[in-house]
Design a protein around this motif. Sequence first.
Motif, short mmCIF file in Angstrom:
data_model
loop_
_atom_site.label_atom_id
_atom_site.label_comp_id
_atom_site.label_asym_id
_atom_site.label_seq_id
_atom_site.Cartn_x
_atom_site.Cartn_y
_atom_site.Cartn_z
N LEU A 11 63.22 90.38 -18.97
CA LEU A 11 62.28 91.06 -19.39
C LEU A 11 63.07 90.86 -20.79
O LEU A 11 61.91 91.58 -21.97
CB LEU A 11 62.17 92.14 -18.61
N GLU A 12 64.02 91.27 -20.98
CA GLU A 12 65.35 91.79 -22.52
C GLU A 12 64.98 90.37 -23.47
O GLU A 12 64.28 89.71 -24.35
CB GLU A 12 66.32 91.81 -22.86
N GLU A 13 64.93 89.07 -23.22
CA GLU A 13 64.66 88.00 -23.57
C GLU A 13 63.32 87.91 -24.15
O GLU A 13 63.06 87.35 -24.99
CB GLU A 13 64.90 86.66 -22.48
N LEU A 14 62.20 88.70 -23.33
CA LEU A 14 61.12 88.50 -24.05
C LEU A 14 60.94 90.41 -24.66
O LEU A 14 60.13 90.66 -25.30
CB LEU A 14 60.21 88.54 -22.33
N GLY A 15 61.91 90.78 -25.39
CA GLY A 15 61.89 91.95 -25.86
C GLY A 15 61.34 92.88 -25.65
O GLY A 15 61.51 94.27 -26.35
N LEU A 16 61.46 93.86 -24.28
CA LEU A 16 61.61 94.48 -23.65
C LEU A 16 62.77 94.52 -23.16
O LEU A 16 63.60 94.59 -22.02
CB LEU A 16 60.34 94.76 -22.51
N LYS A 17 63.40 96.24 -24.20
CA LYS A 17 64.51 96.92 -23.08
C LYS A 17 64.48 96.99 -21.89
O LYS A 17 63.55 98.12 -21.16
CB LYS A 17 64.93 97.96 -23.75
N THR A 18 65.56 97.21 -21.09
CA THR A 18 65.62 97.48 -19.79
C THR A 18 66.67 98.29 -19.20
O THR A 18 67.36 97.67 -19.73
CB THR A 18 65.09 96.26 -18.75
N ASP A 19 66.11 99.39 -18.59
CA ASP A 19 67.00 99.88 -18.01
C ASP A 19 67.63 99.95 -16.84
O ASP A 19 66.25 99.92 -16.03
CB ASP A 19 67.37 101.85 -18.08
N ILE A 20 68.41 99.13 -14.96
CA ILE A 20 68.90 99.62 -14.49
C ILE A 20 69.13 100.77 -13.85
O ILE A 20 70.33 101.06 -14.17
CB ILE A 20 69.52 98.33 -13.81
N LEU A 21 67.60 101.21 -13.22
CA LEU A 21 68.82 102.55 -12.43
C LEU A 21 69.05 103.02 -10.96
O LEU A 21 68.09 102.43 -10.35
CB LEU A 21 67.73 103.73 -12.71
N HIS A 22 69.56 103.96 -10.76
CA HIS A 22 69.97 103.86 -8.83
C HIS A 22 68.80 105.08 -8.67
O HIS A 22 68.67 106.15 -9.26
CB HIS A 22 70.89 104.42 -9.14
N MET A 23 68.06 104.79 -7.90
CA MET A 23 67.51 106.22 -6.99
C MET A 23 67.57 107.45 -7.56
O MET A 23 67.04 108.09 -7.70
CB MET A 23 67.17 105.56 -5.73
N CYS B 198 62.52 99.28 -16.12
CA CYS B 198 63.30 100.29 -15.60
C CYS B 198 63.16 99.76 -14.09
O CYS B 198 62.34 99.34 -13.62
CB CYS B 198 62.70 101.96 -15.25
N VAL B 199 64.52 99.19 -14.09
CA VAL B 199 64.38 98.29 -12.72
C VAL B 199 64.82 99.00 -11.17
O VAL B 199 66.16 100.39 -11.96
CB VAL B 199 65.36 97.29 -13.00
N LEU B 200 64.24 99.65 -10.44
CA LEU B 200 65.38 100.63 -9.45
C LEU B 200 66.07 99.96 -8.62
O LEU B 200 65.77 98.62 -8.54
CB LEU B 200 64.37 101.35 -8.97
N ARG B 201 67.24 100.39 -8.26
CA ARG B 201 68.15 100.24 -7.26
C ARG B 201 68.27 100.36 -5.96
O ARG B 201 68.53 102.50 -6.65
CB ARG B 201 69.49 100.06 -8.70
#
Lengths: 93, 263
Positions: free
Chosen positions: B26-38, B9-12
């Motif tokens: 991170l997704e290039e390395l195979g780890l699914k990533t969500d960007i979430l606002h606080m 999770c990338v916080l914003r």
Amino acid sequence: MRTMKVRIEVRLKAGHFDPEGDVTSKSLRDLGFPAGEVKVGKVYTVDVNAGSREAAEKLAQEMCRKLLANPTKDDFSVEVLTVEGRATQKDKR
Amino acid sequence: MELKKSKACVLRVGGTNCDLEVKVALEELGLKTDILHMNQLADGTLSNYQMLVFPGGFSYGDYVRAGAIWGKEIFTKLRKELGKFTDDGKLVIGICNGFQVLVEAGLLPGNSVAGVPTASLANNSSAKYECRWIYLRVESRQTPFARTIKVWDTLWMPIGHGEGRFILPSEEALNELVKENQVIFRYAMPDGRPADGRYPHNPNGAAYDIAGICNKKGNVMGMMPHPERAFFGWQTPSQRGKRKARGDGRCVFEGAVEYIKKY
């Protein structure tokens, strides 16, 4: 409870290098002022509801400890400026 | 844990940047990533993730001090959940402004979201916003983020900050940090020797040339340089017309992904 205006000053602790003050001093000297060391700080004026001047000061100090100052590098001082719109004794002088 | 089942999770908040770069890395390395606002974080949301990223930028306009407002917001809104997250050994990384946020929240170099900082990232000694590529020396592998690199390796990454001078309240606090192997990255000369405070190699005047540190356990790391801006070879400046095949920042994310696979 009364509304009081508190003045909070946050500045670098003595002995800490102040890059902003340093370049400000240089610029003042460039303009011909006989400026020595310059220290830059921040001033906040906060309206608070408190039962007494002492309580307002305490609240302001708590604000510094919890947010406005970083204890590693900052010092702070607080002063009650007005109580419900009227200047305090100290301010009238 | 199987990588396919893991998520980061990338916080914003207002003023953050490079959140997308971290997601792509991170997704290039195979780890699914969500960007979430606080504000999108509800109770329990964090427990869905194996890694949390505080990206760079200028959260809340750098008002009061860089990272101060977001750091206190974490203390007031996320203290318990983030405490459990780190106690469980899950990964947290703060990059640039994210590092400032973790320091202001009390999570680095301390060990809990205490809300009171025990260090500071003060104004650069140069009184300038330093935005360029610098050399880093790997000082310790205490954190999973540095597991795929060797101690004393030299890495090349960009920085972009005005408040990056890492200072501690006392000499003892610095000695303790060094002794506990919590200093991960130091600013270095191109040949890999520590910058020893020399400008421009140490870009901000940080004590002991500190560019990145971790907590005692190693699962929380903060660093001023931007590994996500040095992930792909094409992100690196060309030298004599040639670019690196891969960016040096890649190893930071590779270390995290390797850790998550074994978690």
